[in-house]
Each structure stands twice: as C-alpha cells, then as structure tokens.
Design an enzyme around this catalytic site. Structure first.
Site, PDB file in Angstrom:
ATOM      1  N   ASP A  16       0.837  -1.204   0.000  1.00  0.00           N
ATOM      2  CA  ASP A  16       0.000   0.000   0.000  1.00  0.00           C
ATOM      3  C   ASP A  16       0.874   1.258   0.000  1.00  0.00           C
ATOM      4  O   ASP A  16       0.373   2.382  -0.089  1.00  0.00           O
ATOM      5  CB  ASP A  16      -1.021  -0.002   1.150  1.00  0.00           C
ATOM      6  CG  ASP A  16      -0.384  -0.029   2.528  1.00  0.00           C
ATOM      7  OD1 ASP A  16       0.845  -0.137   2.621  1.00  0.00           O
ATOM      8  OD2 ASP A  16      -1.138   0.065   3.524  1.00  0.00           O
ATOM      9  N   LYS A  44      -1.092  -9.574   2.725  1.00  0.00           N
ATOM     10  CA  LYS A  44      -0.366  -9.108   3.904  1.00  0.00           C
ATOM     11  C   LYS A  44      -1.274  -8.168   4.682  1.00  0.00           C
ATOM     12  O   LYS A  44      -2.042  -7.414   4.076  1.00  0.00           O
ATOM     13  CB  LYS A  44       0.917  -8.370   3.503  1.00  0.00           C
ATOM     14  CG  LYS A  44       1.646  -7.745   4.690  1.00  0.00           C
ATOM     15  CD  LYS A  44       3.002  -7.190   4.314  1.00  0.00           C
ATOM     16  CE  LYS A  44       2.988  -5.774   3.809  1.00  0.00           C
ATOM     17  NZ  LYS A  44       2.421  -4.780   4.734  1.00  0.00           N
ATOM     18  N   ASP A  96      -1.379  -6.266  -0.499  1.00  0.00           N
ATOM     19  CA  ASP A  96      -1.352  -5.612   0.821  1.00  0.00           C
ATOM     20  C   ASP A  96      -2.742  -5.069   1.158  1.00  0.00           C
ATOM     21  O   ASP A  96      -3.283  -4.244   0.411  1.00  0.00           O
ATOM     22  CB  ASP A  96      -0.353  -4.459   0.739  1.00  0.00           C
ATOM     23  CG  ASP A  96       0.243  -4.094   2.077  1.00  0.00           C
ATOM     24  OD1 ASP A  96      -0.065  -4.767   3.081  1.00  0.00           O
ATOM     25  OD2 ASP A  96       1.024  -3.130   2.110  1.00  0.00           O
ATOM     26  N   GLU A 105      -1.339  -5.681   8.548  1.00  0.00           N
ATOM     27  CA  GLU A 105      -0.531  -5.131   9.634  1.00  0.00           C
ATOM     28  C   GLU A 105      -1.134  -5.487  10.988  1.00  0.00           C
ATOM     29  O   GLU A 105      -2.358  -5.472  11.155  1.00  0.00           O
ATOM     30  CB  GLU A 105      -0.450  -3.601   9.497  1.00  0.00           C
ATOM     31  CG  GLU A 105       0.275  -3.176   8.230  1.00  0.00           C
ATOM     32  CD  GLU A 105       0.425  -1.660   8.098  1.00  0.00           C
ATOM     33  OE1 GLU A 105       0.045  -0.913   9.035  1.00  0.00           O
ATOM     34  OE2 GLU A 105       0.929  -1.229   7.045  1.00  0.00           O
ATOM     35  N   GLU A 113       9.330  -4.204  10.535  1.00  0.00           N
ATOM     36  CA  GLU A 113       9.696  -2.889   9.992  1.00  0.00           C
ATOM     37  C   GLU A 113      10.212  -1.957  11.092  1.00  0.00           C
ATOM     38  O   GLU A 113       9.554  -1.779  12.128  1.00  0.00           O
ATOM     39  CB  GLU A 113       8.475  -2.266   9.276  1.00  0.00           C
ATOM     40  CG  GLU A 113       8.797  -0.887   8.706  1.00  0.00           C
ATOM     41  CD  GLU A 113       7.800  -0.358   7.683  1.00  0.00           C
ATOM     42  OE1 GLU A 113       6.867  -1.097   7.296  1.00  0.00           O
ATOM     43  OE2 GLU A 113       7.967   0.808   7.277  1.00  0.00           O
TER      44      GLU A 113
HETATM   45  O1  KIV Z   1       3.489  -1.137   1.647  1.00  0.00           O
HETATM   46  C1  KIV Z   1       4.655  -1.573   1.622  1.00  0.00           C
HETATM   47  O2  KIV Z   1       5.408  -1.395   0.671  1.00  0.00           O
HETATM   48  C2  KIV Z   1       5.093  -2.342   2.781  1.00  0.00           C
HETATM   49  C3  KIV Z   1       6.543  -2.680   2.869  1.00  0.00           C
HETATM   50  C4  KIV Z   1       7.317  -1.488   3.236  1.00  0.00           C
HETATM   51  C5  KIV Z   1       6.792  -3.821   3.777  1.00  0.00           C
HETATM   52  O3  KIV Z   1       4.314  -2.655   3.632  1.00  0.00           O
END
Ligand code: KIV
Length: 275
Positions: free
Chosen positions: A44, A113, A83, A115, A182
């Site tokens: 994202d 993915k 994401d 968070e 991160e």
């Molecule tokens: O959105 C993204 O690119 C990420 C990475 C920095 C892990 O979450």
C-alpha cells in the site's frame, strides 16, 4: 513454476536468504520476476510512490486491486502478495475474509499481507483456514502512523520488545507463512527471527532477519520526496529520467526530433497525386 508460500517457509529451514521487492505495475513486475525475486509485494506504499498521497491511509481496495492485477499479469514465477489497505480488515472477521478473498479471486494474487500482531491474530487464523496464505507485518506499521506519532523505531523499551515478540508468536500460531519486521532494532529483529519458526522479512530491521524487503522506488532512486534511512539506492533513476526528459524537450523545441529514423515513408506517387 510459481513459488509457493510453503517454499518460502522452507527457505528459512534451508538458511536461504529471502528477497522481496514491491512492484505496482506490469512492466516493473516483469523485470523483478525475470531476475528471480521470489516474492513481490504490491504494497500500500503505492499510495505514496504511485499516487502521491501523504501516507498509506487513503489507499482503497479498488486502487490495490487495480495495481495487483497489473503485477500478476507481469509476474510469472514470483509469489504476488497483495497488501490489505487501512480499515479493510479491522471491522470484523467477515470483512477481513471478504477483502482477502478479493485479492485472490479478482486480482489473482497468491497471498495477502496485513498489519498487526496479537490484535489481528484471529483474522489471520480465519483467512488461513480459508486457504489464503497470510504475511504478517509488525514493528512500524505505517497504517498506525498517527498512533505512533511519526516514523519511530519500535521495540526499544523492554515492554515494547516483549510485545513485538508476542506479536510475532501470535502471527506464527495463527498460521502466517512469514512476518515483515519494519523499523525494529537489529538485535531485537535477530532475536525474534531465532524465536519464530516462520521467516522474518526485514525492512530497517538489520541483517539478522531471514529476508529483506524494500520499496522498489527507494532502491532505484525514483521517488524524489524522501529517502528512508533503511534504503540503499542502487541507481538514481530520477536523474536519469530528468536528463532524458530534458533532452527530449530540447530536441522537440529545436526540431531535431524526430529524424528520418523515427519516421515512416509512403509511395511518392500517391503523395504527388494528393498534392
Ligand atoms: O506497503 C509496503 O510497501 C510495505 C513494505 C514497506 C513492507 O508494507
């Protein structure tokens, strides 16, 4: 053959370092895939580097799906991770399942993915139970930037370090196939890496992680707004692009582009007839 989530897990057991890069479009995905990078994240972060938002917060499902589809078309062998944007998995397990499914069904991604750690473990478990591989993401989670009050290093106090370890364990227990760490102190990231059985993929988390992820614009030097401390620029594309655009601009103005080489001819007699 496209790499699978279980192969990514096996890479940790074999001690093979894991590379992940973001990509947001077809032609970049083709290059990253062609190099053999096993994981492509449609992050994202595209909100900032592609769409010009100030943070990842405004990014929508529709924007993510649009870019994920393009990346999937360009990546033949890399595992494509979509994401999940802010507030698309927070409201309920049902909401999380529905949106995770959209990445797989509509966009063609092979994993998602999200968070969070302990707080999202139940959702991770249910998504995995539905057959969708999940990558976790803890430490500095950009969707919570307002809560953190900026891009601060996470896990520095004893309590915060213990919380991060608990988050990593909760994600592993819920079935996540890997975990992004991160902006975490390198020794803590190395310790978490030892304590969990699934691969950790670091960004600003030192060399002790099982793998590394970077935003592609940061390593290519193609994002002019800022360069994070954790990024190494392997190229300076902004300068290369600026020089090329300036040359093109000057040549068009001067009438020296296009030349015969970039032009097409036709039968002279047809032209004469028209005149
Ligand atoms: O959105 C993204 O690119 C990420 C990475 C920095 C892990 O979450």
């Amino acid at each position: 053959m496209r790499i699978t989530a279980s192969q990514v897990r096996e890479m940790k057991q074999k001690g093979e370092k894991i590379t992940m890069l973001t990509a947001y479009d077809y032609s970049t995905a083709q290059i990253v895939d062609g190099v053999g990078v096993p994981l492509i994240l449609v992050g994202d972060s595209l909100g900032m580097v592609m769409l010009g938002y100030e943070s990842t917060i405004p990014v929508t499902m529709d924007e993510m799906l649009h870019h994920t589809k393009a990346v999937v078309r360009g990546a033949k062998n890399s595992l494509v991770v979509g994401d999940m944007p802010f507030m698309t998995y927070h409201l309920s397990v049902e909401q999380a399942l529905g949106n995770a499914a959209r990445f797989i069904q509509e966009a063609g991604a092979q994993a998602i993915k999200l968070e969070g750690g302990v707080n999202v473990a139940e959702k991770v478990k249910r998504i995995v139970e539905c057959g969708i591989p999940v990558m976790g993401h803890i430490g500095l989670t950009p969707q919570s930037i307002h809560q953190f009050g900026g891009h601060k290093i996470q896990g520095k106090s004893p309590e915060a370090a213990i919380r991060l370890l608990e988050d990593a364990r909760a994600l592993e227990e819920a079935g996540a196939f890997s975990i992004v760490l991160e902006t975490v102190p390198a020794p803590l990231a190395a310790l978490i890496t030892q304590k969990v059985g699934v691969p950790t993929i670091g960004i600003g988390a030192g060399a002790g992680c099982d793998g590394q992820v970077q935003v592609i614009n940061d390593i290519l030097g193609s994002f002019a707004d800022f360069v994070p401390k954790h990024a190494k620029q392997y190229a300076k594309l902004t300068d290369i692009i600026k020089n090329a655009v300036t040359e093109y601009y000057n040549e068009v103005k001067a009438g020296s582009f296009p030349t015969a080489k970039q032009s097409f001819t036709m039968d002279e007699s047809i032209l004469a007839g028209l005149k």
